[in-house]
Write a protein that holds these residues in place. Structure first.
Motif, PDB file in Angstrom:
ATOM      1  N   LEU A  19       0.838  -1.218   0.061  1.00 34.31           N
ATOM      2  CA  LEU A  19      -0.231   0.053  -0.062  1.00 34.31           C
ATOM      3  C   LEU A  19       0.915   1.311   0.088  1.00 34.31           C
ATOM      4  O   LEU A  19       1.860   1.435   0.681  1.00 34.31           O
ATOM      5  CB  LEU A  19      -1.001   0.016   1.348  1.00 34.31           C
ATOM      6  CG  LEU A  19      -2.042  -0.944   1.434  1.00 34.31           C
ATOM      7  CD1 LEU A  19      -2.742  -0.817   2.537  1.00 34.31           C
ATOM      8  CD2 LEU A  19      -3.043  -0.484   0.324  1.00 34.31           C
ATOM      9  N   VAL A  42      -1.957  -8.485   4.751  1.00 34.68           N
ATOM     10  CA  VAL A  42      -0.967  -7.875   5.643  1.00 34.68           C
ATOM     11  C   VAL A  42       0.155  -7.638   4.987  1.00 34.68           C
ATOM     12  O   VAL A  42       0.886  -6.714   5.282  1.00 34.68           O
ATOM     13  CB  VAL A  42      -1.030  -8.563   7.302  1.00 34.68           C
ATOM     14  CG1 VAL A  42      -2.258  -8.498   8.090  1.00 34.68           C
ATOM     15  CG2 VAL A  42      -0.531  -9.940   6.918  1.00 34.68           C
ATOM     16  N   PHE A  45       0.822  -4.022   3.888  1.00 32.96           N
ATOM     17  CA  PHE A  45       1.238  -2.954   4.867  1.00 32.96           C
ATOM     18  C   PHE A  45       2.671  -3.047   4.949  1.00 32.96           C
ATOM     19  O   PHE A  45       3.183  -4.187   5.697  1.00 32.96           O
ATOM     20  CB  PHE A  45       0.321  -3.208   6.132  1.00 32.96           C
ATOM     21  CG  PHE A  45      -1.107  -2.921   5.956  1.00 32.96           C
ATOM     22  CD1 PHE A  45      -1.752  -1.675   6.090  1.00 32.96           C
ATOM     23  CD2 PHE A  45      -1.916  -4.098   5.348  1.00 32.96           C
ATOM     24  CE1 PHE A  45      -3.062  -1.360   6.186  1.00 32.96           C
ATOM     25  CE2 PHE A  45      -3.320  -3.692   5.361  1.00 32.96           C
ATOM     26  CZ  PHE A  45      -3.862  -2.308   5.506  1.00 32.96           C
ATOM     27  N   CYS A  59      -9.948  -2.161   6.832  1.00 32.60           N
ATOM     28  CA  CYS A  59      -9.690  -0.835   7.558  1.00 32.60           C
ATOM     29  C   CYS A  59     -10.757   0.046   7.077  1.00 32.60           C
ATOM     30  O   CYS A  59     -11.036   0.137   5.746  1.00 32.60           O
ATOM     31  CB  CYS A  59      -8.217  -0.433   7.108  1.00 32.60           C
ATOM     32  SG  CYS A  59      -7.105  -1.650   7.521  1.00 32.60           S
ATOM     33  N   VAL A 132      -2.478   5.428   6.175  1.00 31.16           N
ATOM     34  CA  VAL A 132      -1.739   3.886   6.303  1.00 31.16           C
ATOM     35  C   VAL A 132      -0.705   3.963   7.580  1.00 31.16           C
ATOM     36  O   VAL A 132      -0.914   2.849   8.345  1.00 31.16           O
ATOM     37  CB  VAL A 132      -0.979   3.633   4.970  1.00 31.16           C
ATOM     38  CG1 VAL A 132      -0.203   2.219   5.164  1.00 31.16           C
ATOM     39  CG2 VAL A 132      -1.866   3.401   3.694  1.00 31.16           C
ATOM     40  N   ASP A 133       0.104   4.736   7.682  1.00 30.32           N
ATOM     41  CA  ASP A 133       0.888   4.608   8.948  1.00 30.32           C
ATOM     42  C   ASP A 133       0.024   4.856  10.093  1.00 30.32           C
ATOM     43  O   ASP A 133       0.559   4.204  11.116  1.00 30.32           O
ATOM     44  CB  ASP A 133       1.801   5.914   9.076  1.00 30.32           C
ATOM     45  CG  ASP A 133       3.091   5.963   8.156  1.00 30.32           C
ATOM     46  OD1 ASP A 133       3.203   4.777   7.666  1.00 30.32           O
ATOM     47  OD2 ASP A 133       3.760   7.175   8.022  1.00 30.32           O
ATOM     48  N   GLU A 136      -1.345   1.573  10.576  1.00 24.44           N
ATOM     49  CA  GLU A 136      -0.423   0.308  11.266  1.00 24.44           C
ATOM     50  C   GLU A 136       0.037   0.767  12.467  1.00 24.44           C
ATOM     51  O   GLU A 136       0.088  -0.425  13.300  1.00 24.44           O
ATOM     52  CB  GLU A 136       1.142   0.582  10.209  1.00 24.44           C
ATOM     53  CG  GLU A 136       0.614   0.070   8.850  1.00 24.44           C
ATOM     54  CD  GLU A 136       1.885   0.242   8.069  1.00 24.44           C
ATOM     55  OE1 GLU A 136       2.446  -1.082   7.631  1.00 24.44           O
ATOM     56  OE2 GLU A 136       2.530   1.282   8.229  1.00 24.44           O
TER      57      GLU A 136
END
Length: 156
Positions: A19, A42, A45, A59, A132-133, A136
């Protein structure tokens, strides 16, 4: 726009790629009640790919603003991943089920005020925020310190 939802066929196609960062203007995202969704393996990511041997996550991030100008993000992450048991080094299933509201603070004093509220979580945001961060971080913080099968379930 950031309203992207992968279909079943996209899931397969996207799961083989990392991603890319999804940078937003967090204030605008919340004021305009925008949302962003992704479903992926996963391995897509960047940081989660190092923690899990397999699994998939769904998500969603939704921006909100209240009548007093307060901004927040509703974070939802669900899925099942495989961790490595620290006792037997075998694989073990772990369910991810995160649902929380994160308030956005404009400065340090607002961050302190929001953090002092019971049950409140807040982050200090600048002009850009990478979704995204953020997701995560939430997943990594939800993991057990030492993943182990329940007593009696380890083959060792």
């Amino acid at each position: 726009m950031f309203n992207w939802v992968a279909s079943r066929s996209d899931w397969i196609r996207w799961s083989t790629f990392m991603l890319q960062p999804v940078e937003i203007d967090p204030r605008r995202f919340c004021r305009e009640s925008r949302s962003w969704e992704a479903r992926s393996d996963v391995s897509a990511f960047p940081r989660l790919a190092h923690e899990f041997t397999q699994g998939a996550l769904s998500c969603r991030v939704a921006g909100r603003s209240d009548a007093r100008g307060g901004l927040s993000l509703q974070l939802t992450v669900r899925g099942e991943v495989e961790l490595t048991c620290q006792r037997c080094l075998g694989g073990m299933r772990h369910e991810i089920d995160i649902g929380r509201v994160v308030h956005l603070a404009r400065n340090e004093s607002e961050l302190e005020r929001l953090d002092a509220l019971p049950g409140s979580e807040a982050i200090l945001v600048g002009e850009k925020l990478d979704l995204v961060d953020l997701l995560e971080d939430e997943v990594l913080l939800s993991l057990p310190l030492a993943a182990m099968h329940a007593e009696g379930e380890c083959p060792v």
